[in-house]
Design an enzyme around this catalytic site. Structure first.
Site, mmCIF file in Angstrom:
data_model
loop_
_atom_site.group_PDB
_atom_site.id
_atom_site.type_symbol
_atom_site.label_atom_id
_atom_site.label_comp_id
_atom_site.label_asym_id
_atom_site.label_seq_id
_atom_site.Cartn_x
_atom_site.Cartn_y
_atom_site.Cartn_z
ATOM 1 C CE LYS A 246 -9.811 2.069 0.480
ATOM 2 N NZ LYS A 246 -8.963 3.113 1.082
ATOM 3 N NE ARG B 8 -7.015 1.253 -5.026
ATOM 4 C CZ ARG B 8 -6.483 1.239 -3.818
ATOM 5 N NH1 ARG B 8 -5.667 2.167 -3.438
ATOM 6 N NH2 ARG B 8 -6.744 0.274 -2.990
ATOM 7 N NE ARG C 40 -2.763 0.285 7.406
ATOM 8 C CZ ARG C 40 -3.289 0.669 6.257
ATOM 9 N NH1 ARG C 40 -4.571 0.497 6.034
ATOM 10 N NH2 ARG C 40 -2.552 1.239 5.347
ATOM 11 N NE ARG D 3 -1.016 -1.726 3.722
ATOM 12 C CZ ARG D 3 -2.127 -1.254 3.169
ATOM 13 N NH1 ARG D 3 -3.298 -1.664 3.621
ATOM 14 N NH2 ARG D 3 -2.078 -0.379 2.188
ATOM 15 N NE ARG E 110 -0.814 3.606 0.462
ATOM 16 C CZ ARG E 110 -1.024 3.282 1.739
ATOM 17 N NH1 ARG E 110 -0.028 3.394 2.628
ATOM 18 N NH2 ARG E 110 -2.189 2.855 2.131
HETATM 19 P P1 AP5 Z 1 -8.012 0.943 7.276
HETATM 20 O O1 AP5 Z 1 -9.381 0.403 7.528
HETATM 21 O O2 AP5 Z 1 -6.884 -0.014 7.146
HETATM 22 O O3 AP5 Z 1 -8.042 1.974 6.027
HETATM 23 P P2 AP5 Z 1 -8.155 1.700 4.471
HETATM 24 O O4 AP5 Z 1 -9.066 2.734 3.919
HETATM 25 O O5 AP5 Z 1 -8.504 0.262 4.218
HETATM 26 O O6 AP5 Z 1 -6.672 2.047 4.080
HETATM 27 P P3 AP5 Z 1 -5.630 1.320 3.118
HETATM 28 O O7 AP5 Z 1 -4.311 1.963 3.399
HETATM 29 O O8 AP5 Z 1 -5.707 -0.183 3.276
HETATM 30 O O9 AP5 Z 1 -6.161 1.731 1.745
HETATM 31 P P4 AP5 Z 1 -5.372 1.715 0.463
HETATM 32 O O10 AP5 Z 1 -6.491 1.893 -0.471
HETATM 33 O O11 AP5 Z 1 -4.270 2.664 0.340
HETATM 34 O O12 AP5 Z 1 -4.616 0.296 0.492
HETATM 35 P P5 AP5 Z 1 -4.851 -1.054 -0.314
HETATM 36 O O13 AP5 Z 1 -4.361 -2.150 0.518
HETATM 37 O O14 AP5 Z 1 -6.214 -1.115 -0.870
HETATM 38 O O15 AP5 Z 1 -7.724 2.000 8.441
HETATM 39 C C1 AP5 Z 1 -6.485 2.662 8.521
HETATM 40 C C2 AP5 Z 1 -6.117 2.844 10.008
HETATM 41 O O16 AP5 Z 1 -7.057 3.749 10.604
HETATM 42 C C3 AP5 Z 1 -6.173 1.549 10.822
HETATM 43 O O17 AP5 Z 1 -5.116 1.530 11.746
HETATM 44 C C4 AP5 Z 1 -7.530 1.627 11.563
HETATM 45 O O18 AP5 Z 1 -7.475 0.968 12.799
HETATM 46 C C5 AP5 Z 1 -7.709 3.137 11.721
HETATM 47 N N1 AP5 Z 1 -9.108 3.555 11.657
HETATM 48 C C6 AP5 Z 1 -10.052 3.120 10.794
HETATM 49 N N2 AP5 Z 1 -11.225 3.758 11.011
HETATM 50 C C7 AP5 Z 1 -10.996 4.628 12.038
HETATM 51 C C8 AP5 Z 1 -11.819 5.592 12.716
HETATM 52 N N3 AP5 Z 1 -13.113 5.784 12.385
HETATM 53 N N4 AP5 Z 1 -11.257 6.313 13.702
HETATM 54 C C9 AP5 Z 1 -9.943 6.139 14.050
HETATM 55 N N5 AP5 Z 1 -9.117 5.243 13.456
HETATM 56 C C10 AP5 Z 1 -9.653 4.496 12.453
HETATM 57 O O19 AP5 Z 1 -3.861 -0.829 -1.574
HETATM 58 C C11 AP5 Z 1 -2.472 -0.860 -1.411
HETATM 59 C C12 AP5 Z 1 -1.808 -0.697 -2.769
HETATM 60 O O20 AP5 Z 1 -2.211 -1.772 -3.649
HETATM 61 C C13 AP5 Z 1 -2.165 0.575 -3.542
HETATM 62 O O21 AP5 Z 1 -1.343 1.666 -3.147
HETATM 63 C C14 AP5 Z 1 -1.874 0.140 -4.993
HETATM 64 O O22 AP5 Z 1 -0.479 0.131 -5.267
HETATM 65 C C15 AP5 Z 1 -2.355 -1.304 -4.999
HETATM 66 N N6 AP5 Z 1 -3.760 -1.422 -5.374
HETATM 67 C C16 AP5 Z 1 -4.757 -1.912 -4.595
HETATM 68 N N7 AP5 Z 1 -5.924 -1.887 -5.255
HETATM 69 C C17 AP5 Z 1 -5.657 -1.384 -6.482
HETATM 70 C C18 AP5 Z 1 -6.468 -1.088 -7.601
HETATM 71 N N8 AP5 Z 1 -7.798 -1.331 -7.598
HETATM 72 N N9 AP5 Z 1 -5.864 -0.553 -8.696
HETATM 73 C C19 AP5 Z 1 -4.544 -0.318 -8.718
HETATM 74 N N10 AP5 Z 1 -3.718 -0.560 -7.687
HETATM 75 C C20 AP5 Z 1 -4.280 -1.087 -6.573
#
Ligand code: AP5
Length: 252
Positions: free
Chosen positions: A44, A117, A159, A192, A203
Site C-alpha cells: 500500500k 481498516r 523492509r 519498523r 498484525r
Molecule cells: P509496503 O508498501 O510498506 O506495504 P504496506 O502494505 O504499506 O505495509 P504496512 O506494513 O505499512 O501496512 P500496515 O497496514 O500493517 O501498516 P501501517 O503503517 O498502516 O511494502 C512492504 C515491503 O514490501 C516493502 O519493503 C516494499 O519495498 C516491498 N514491496 C512492496 N511491493 C512489492 C512488490 N510488488 N514486490 C516485491 N516487494 C514489494 O499500520 C501500522 C499499525 O498502525 C497497525 O498495525 C495499527 O496498530 C495502526 N493503525 C494504522 N492504521 C490504523 C487504522 N486505520 N485503524 C487502527 N489502527 C491502525
C-alpha cells in the site's frame, strides 16, 4: 456519528503527511479519494508513493501519522497498540484523521493508506466524505492489493524506510544503491518496530478478524478494483494507474 474534538486527544502538528505534493500547481481533473486496502506488506505504502508522484495528491497514511507522534503522550498511547500488533480504537483513529482530510491540499483528492481498516471506520468515512463534499466526482476509488501470505515475511522482515523522506526499500526486492542508506537523501534507513515476527503474527490476526470483512462491505459501495500485488512493483503500479483512470473516466 459525532467524534470528540481533536484537542480532546492532545493532537498536534504531527498530522502532516510525510510527502506533500504541490497540489496548487497540479494539473488535471480531481481524482478519488483513493483508498488502498490490503494485508500488512501488500504494498500500500509503495504504491501510494507512486500515485503521489503521478497525480500530485497527498498520501494520508494513518500508520505514518501515528509513528510521527512518537515522543508525545498521545504517541506513546498509539505506540502501545501498534507494538502489540493491535488496531488503534476506531474513535481515536477517526478523531485523528478528520482534520487531516479537511486540509486544503485534499481538495483535488487524496490517497488513504491504511484507513479505513474496520467496517465502523469505513461507514464513518463514507458519511464524512458525503457531508463535506469530498467524495469526488464518482465516489471513492478502492484499490485492493492481494498478496499470498507466503510472500509477506520477506516483505515485512526485509523492509527498510527512510526516516527523513519516508521512501520504502526492501533488502530482498528493492535494495538501496548503497547498503543501509536512502538513495534520495543519504539518511540511515530504519526498520519498523512492528516488523518483528511476533508482532507481524498479531498484525495478520487483526487483519483477518477486523479488516477482511471490510472488503466485501466496500466492494458494494465504491468503484472497487482488486489487483494482484505479488507482481513486480512496476507492473502493480501500471495496473493501479489503469484502475484509477478507469474509475475517473466513469467506465465502471
Ligand atoms: P509496503 O508498501 O510498506 O506495504 P504496506 O502494505 O504499506 O505495509 P504496512 O506494513 O505499512 O501496512 P500496515 O497496514 O500493517 O501498516 P501501517 O503503517 O498502516 O511494502 C512492504 C515491503 O514490501 C516493502 O519493503 C516494499 O519495498 C516491498 N514491496 C512492496 N511491493 C512489492 C512488490 N510488488 N514486490 C516485491 N516487494 C514489494 O499500520 C501500522 C499499525 O498502525 C497497525 O498495525 C495499527 O496498530 C495502526 N493503525 C494504522 N492504521 C490504523 C487504522 N486505520 N485503524 C487502527 N489502527 C491502525
Amino acid at each position: 456519528m459525532a467524534w470528540p474534538p481533536l484537542a480532546a486527544f492532545g493532537m498536534g502538528p504531527f498530522l502532516e503527511p510525510m510527502i506533500v505534493p504541490d497540489t496548487d500547481s497540479a494539473a488535471g481533473p480531481p481524482l478519488g479519494p483513493v483508498i488502498l486496502l490490503g494485508v500488512p506488506g501488500a504494498g500500500k505504502g509503495t504504491q501510494a508513493q507512486r500515485i503521489v508522484a503521478r497525480y500530485a495528491i497527498p498520501q494520508i497514511s494513518t500508520g505514518d501519522i501515528f509513528r510521527a507522534a512518537a515522543g508525545t503522550a498521545q504517541g506513546r498511547q498509539l505506540a502501545a497498540y501498534m507494538e502489540r500488533g493491535e488496531l488503534v480504537p476506531d474513535e481515536l483513529v477517526c478523531a485523528i484523521i478528520a482534520p487531516r482530510l479537511a486540509g486544503p491540499d485534499c481538495r483535488r483528492g487524496f490517497i488513504l493508506d491504511g484507513f479505513p481498516r474496520t467496517i465502523p471506520q469505513a461507514d464513518w468515512l463514507l458519511d464524512f466524505l458525503a457531508c463535506r463534499g469530498l467524495a469526488g466526482p464518482r465516489g471513492p476509488i478502492v484499490v485492493y492489493l492481494t498478496v499470498g501470505y507466503n510472500d509477506l515475511y520477506r516483505r515485512l522482515a526485509g523492509r527498510r524506510t527512510c526516516p527523513a523522506c519516508g521512501r520504502i526499500y526492501n533488502d530482498f526486492s528493492q535494495p538501496p544503491q548503497r547498503p543501509g542508506l536512502c538513495d534520495l537523501d543519504g539518511s540511515a534507513l530504519v526498520q519498523r518496530r512492528d516488523d518483528d515476527p511476533e508482532v507481524i503474527r498479531e498484525r495478520l490476526i487483526s487483519y483477518e478478524e477486523r479488516t477482511l470483512p471490510l472488503i466485501e462491505h466496500l466492494r458494494r459501495r465504491t468503484c472497487f478494483h482488486q489487483i494482484y500485488g505479488a507482481d513486480p512493483v512496476a507492473r502493480v503500479t501500471e495496473n493501479v494507474f489503469w484502475a484509477l483512470e478507469t474509475c475517473r473516466d466513469g467506465a465502471r
